[in-house]
Scaffold this motif. Structure first.
Motif, mmCIF file in Angstrom:
data_model
loop_
_atom_site.group_PDB
_atom_site.id
_atom_site.type_symbol
_atom_site.label_atom_id
_atom_site.label_comp_id
_atom_site.label_asym_id
_atom_site.label_seq_id
_atom_site.Cartn_x
_atom_site.Cartn_y
_atom_site.Cartn_z
ATOM 1 N N HIS A 141 2.198 -47.588 -43.132
ATOM 2 C CA HIS A 141 1.208 -48.665 -43.073
ATOM 3 C C HIS A 141 1.670 -49.821 -42.209
ATOM 4 O O HIS A 141 0.896 -50.365 -41.404
ATOM 5 C CB HIS A 141 0.894 -49.159 -44.491
ATOM 6 C CG HIS A 141 -0.018 -50.350 -44.522
ATOM 7 N ND1 HIS A 141 0.451 -51.635 -44.736
ATOM 8 C CD2 HIS A 141 -1.357 -50.457 -44.352
ATOM 9 C CE1 HIS A 141 -0.571 -52.472 -44.704
ATOM 10 N NE2 HIS A 141 -1.673 -51.793 -44.478
ATOM 11 N N TYR A 161 1.928 -43.346 -47.542
ATOM 12 C CA TYR A 161 1.411 -44.271 -46.531
ATOM 13 C C TYR A 161 2.057 -45.654 -46.643
ATOM 14 O O TYR A 161 2.465 -46.252 -45.642
ATOM 15 C CB TYR A 161 -0.103 -44.346 -46.702
ATOM 16 C CG TYR A 161 -0.848 -45.297 -45.817
ATOM 17 C CD1 TYR A 161 -0.645 -45.345 -44.444
ATOM 18 C CD2 TYR A 161 -1.832 -46.139 -46.361
ATOM 19 C CE1 TYR A 161 -1.372 -46.210 -43.641
ATOM 20 C CE2 TYR A 161 -2.573 -46.986 -45.569
ATOM 21 C CZ TYR A 161 -2.333 -47.024 -44.212
ATOM 22 O OH TYR A 161 -3.065 -47.875 -43.430
ATOM 23 N N ARG A 162 2.163 -46.165 -47.839
ATOM 24 C CA ARG A 162 2.781 -47.466 -48.088
ATOM 25 C C ARG A 162 4.120 -47.266 -48.803
ATOM 26 O O ARG A 162 4.445 -47.986 -49.749
ATOM 27 C CB ARG A 162 1.846 -48.345 -48.927
ATOM 28 C CG ARG A 162 0.491 -48.589 -48.279
ATOM 29 C CD ARG A 162 -0.447 -49.334 -49.227
ATOM 30 N NE ARG A 162 -1.773 -49.497 -48.689
ATOM 31 C CZ ARG A 162 -2.195 -50.549 -47.978
ATOM 32 N NH1 ARG A 162 -1.361 -51.549 -47.748
ATOM 33 N NH2 ARG A 162 -3.429 -50.608 -47.516
ATOM 34 N N ASP A 183 -8.082 -45.986 -45.236
ATOM 35 C CA ASP A 183 -8.540 -46.264 -46.601
ATOM 36 C C ASP A 183 -9.803 -45.456 -46.923
ATOM 37 O O ASP A 183 -9.954 -44.933 -48.040
ATOM 38 C CB ASP A 183 -8.815 -47.755 -46.769
ATOM 39 C CG ASP A 183 -7.545 -48.595 -46.752
ATOM 40 O OD1 ASP A 183 -6.456 -48.035 -46.982
ATOM 41 O OD2 ASP A 183 -7.643 -49.811 -46.483
ATOM 42 N N ASN A 200 -1.073 -43.151 -51.171
ATOM 43 C CA ASN A 200 -0.407 -44.382 -50.752
ATOM 44 C C ASN A 200 1.088 -44.368 -51.026
ATOM 45 O O ASN A 200 1.821 -45.177 -50.450
ATOM 46 C CB ASN A 200 -1.063 -45.587 -51.420
ATOM 47 C CG ASN A 200 -2.276 -46.073 -50.663
ATOM 48 O OD1 ASN A 200 -2.157 -46.587 -49.558
ATOM 49 N ND2 ASN A 200 -3.455 -45.892 -51.252
ATOM 50 N N GLU A 219 -6.985 -49.334 -40.025
ATOM 51 C CA GLU A 219 -6.632 -49.457 -41.439
ATOM 52 C C GLU A 219 -7.799 -49.063 -42.339
ATOM 53 O O GLU A 219 -7.624 -48.345 -43.337
ATOM 54 C CB GLU A 219 -6.188 -50.889 -41.739
ATOM 55 C CG GLU A 219 -5.676 -51.077 -43.164
ATOM 56 C CD GLU A 219 -5.127 -52.466 -43.393
ATOM 57 O OE1 GLU A 219 -4.320 -52.630 -44.327
ATOM 58 O OE2 GLU A 219 -5.490 -53.397 -42.643
ATOM 59 N N SER A 220 -9.000 -49.490 -41.987
ATOM 60 C CA SER A 220 -10.146 -49.158 -42.828
ATOM 61 C C SER A 220 -10.486 -47.673 -42.740
ATOM 62 O O SER A 220 -11.006 -47.100 -43.711
ATOM 63 C CB SER A 220 -11.368 -50.006 -42.444
ATOM 64 O OG SER A 220 -11.819 -49.723 -41.138
ATOM 65 N N ASP A 238 -10.143 -42.671 -49.871
ATOM 66 C CA ASP A 238 -11.172 -42.790 -50.911
ATOM 67 C C ASP A 238 -12.025 -41.522 -50.978
ATOM 68 O O ASP A 238 -12.431 -41.096 -52.068
ATOM 69 C CB ASP A 238 -12.065 -44.006 -50.639
ATOM 70 C CG ASP A 238 -11.351 -45.329 -50.896
ATOM 71 O OD1 ASP A 238 -10.300 -45.326 -51.559
ATOM 72 O OD2 ASP A 238 -11.854 -46.369 -50.413
ATOM 73 N N ALA A 242 -5.776 -41.554 -54.626
ATOM 74 C CA ALA A 242 -5.547 -42.595 -53.622
ATOM 75 C C ALA A 242 -4.170 -43.233 -53.824
ATOM 76 O O ALA A 242 -3.460 -43.542 -52.856
ATOM 77 C CB ALA A 242 -6.638 -43.654 -53.697
#
Length: 487
Positions: free
Chosen positions: A148, A113-114, A183, A110, A179-180, A187, A106
């Motif tokens: 993001h 993504y971030r 995520d 990210n 967003e969820s 996960d 994860a």
């Protein structure tokens, strides 16, 4: 985290700029109004009008380019690099190169993504190209940008829905917003990777161990779900619900055309238009390509300097999807030409006007915008029909030697991802009720049981018919009841 990256190759901004002649204001307005009324008819008249044939525009009284959309290109790059990273996970874990602990994958996901330029700006790209790329690292493309911050609901400025309450199409207890969903999928991949590294591998429907970790027992291809969802919730959403929208004062297409964007050679309005073009992902000389060349290899050294520039000589995402649909159409379409010419001609209008647009000029600009957003959404809907046909053929093949579970998972997940994208444009002709009906027919998981195949085939055909009606597609492009001979 950075050790988990696969690198891609890119290119820098070195296109040989051409001088463009400005349109005389009155003649330009007459031409633009004609285009707004009858797009195809104006294409004939455009041949005799002065102006660029590609997306090349110079700053006023200068030889410098006024076109800039580096942040949009970096987001295209980040989606491609994220997809490439996921694709390589199985081999790295199975060869013991990677033994992740909980949260490691994860964290790596990210990274893209971030994305933080201070952490990864100098990391090498991995984008494939047979020619050298001008851009070799992320910071060579752009800095200070990530996915993001531009996801629907995270960047909530002027968006046509509250995505914390209005997100639809993915009915799962852990998903309430765009967003969820991201995520949740991250996960899922993290858990699958950790389990696989410990020898805990799920089973395909035939009882064999799953070959790749990003495909689940239920038939999701998480790599495809993530990629197509990002294209909708970041790329398409930002283009249509931000830069090309006109619902807020001093924003989108209501931005100022009598002052320069800070740090740019273009007005604020020109820059917004350019950024929307950057999200479409087309090379500056897009119409010089055949549709086959746009699809493969998707780039060319247009200025002859021996390198490929990501900012001007590379085709990304929806610009490629448009070419795929044009190439595969039984009844000819020109999605590529319709979108590119509208972008180019709208920018030509802006370049021809000094100072604020008149009401008539602004109306003409919105006319170009309408061509872009409607045709762009047709590209998504046509691609969705292509995925429906593939999933339909997979469902028909259940229980036969021709059936391939991994193809089925890929096709279903692409279908689901593109179907989710249709909610992100404020200009969509698809009503909320139609959108919900579409997802009820598609479902959350593919049908893997042969006994349920007939009912699901009927549902997919209904979904296809719904799209054909809403987007006025010719029946010749839809395919038959086996999912063949169409898009």
């Amino acid at each position: 985290m950075v050790a988990g990256l696969y690198t891609r190759a890119y290119i820098e901004n070195d296109i040989q700029l051409q001088k463009r002649a400005r349109l005389v204001r009155a003649l330009g307005l007459a031409f633009l109004t004609c285009f707004f009324l009858v797009f195809s008819a104006c294409e004939d008249s455009n041949a005799s009008e002065p102006g660029p044939t590609d997306y090349t525009f110079l700053a006023r009284d200068s030889e410098l380019s006024s076109v800039s959309y580096s942040g949009q290109i970096l987001r295209h790059v980040l989606i491609e690099e994220l997809n490439d990273y996921i694709a390589g996970l199985t081999a790295r874990i199975d060869s013991s190169q990677l033994q992740p602990a909980e949260g490691d994958i994860a964290q790596d996901l990210n990274f893209y993504y971030r994305f933080d330029s201070e952490v990864g700006g100098q990391v090498d790209l991995t984008l494939p190209s047979e020619l050298p790329l001008v851009q070799q690292s992320y910071d060579d493309v752009a800095s200070g940008k990530n996915l993001h911050e531009k996801l629907a609901g995270v960047d909530a400025t002027g968006q046509h829905k509250d995505w914390s309450t209005s997100f639809a199409g993915f009915e799962h207890e852990d998903v309430r917003s765009p967003e969820s969903l991201v995520d949740f999928l991250f996960d899922q991949l993290d858990a699958l990777a950790v389990a696989r590294s410990h020898g805990d591998v799920g089973m395909a429907p035939d009882g064999s161990p799953l070959q790749v970790l990003h495909v689940t027992e239920e038939g999701w291809d998480i790599k495809e779900l993530i990629e197509e969802f990002m294209l909708g919730a970041v790329i398409f959403s930002q283009a249509t619900d931000d830069y090309l929208d006109s619902d807020l004062e001093d924003h989108g297409l209501n931005a100022s055309h009598d002052m320069l964007e800070e740090g740019e050679n273009a007005t604020v309005l020109e820059h917004h238009w350019d950024e929307a073009f950057g999200y479409f992902g087309a090379a500056r000389d897009y119409l010089e390509y055949s549709v086959d060349e746009i699809v493969t290899p998707g780039y060319r050294d247009s200025n002859g300097d021996g390198e490929v520039d990501l900012q001007s000589e590379y085709n990304f995402a929806f610009s490629v999807k448009a070419a795929q649909r044009d190439r595969d159409s039984i009844v000819p379409t020109d999605f590529t030409g319709d979108i590119f010419r509208a972008f180019r001609d709208g920018r030509t209008l802006l370049a021809s006007v000094d100072g604020a647009l008149s009401d008539a000029e602004h109306a003409s600009l919105l006319g170009y915008r309408d061509v872009i957003v409607s045709t762009w959404e047709k590209v998504i809907a046509a691609t969705l029909i292509h995925c429906i046909n593939e999933t339909l053929a997979d469902t028909v093949a259940l229980g036969s030697e021709a059936y391939d579970f991994y193809d089925h998972a890929e096709h279903f997940s692409e279908m689901k991802g593109f179907a989710l994208a249709l909610q992100f444009s404020p200009f969509s002709p698809l009503s909320d009720a139609q959108f919900n009906a579409l997802h009820e027919k598609i479902g959350l998981y593919p049908v893997l049981a042969q006994g349920d195949a007939a009912g699901y085939q009927a549902a997919l055909l209904e979904a296809r018919a719904l799209l054909a009606e809403v987007y006025a597609f010719d029946e010749g492009n839809l395919g038959n009841d086996q999912g063949k001979s169409g898009w």
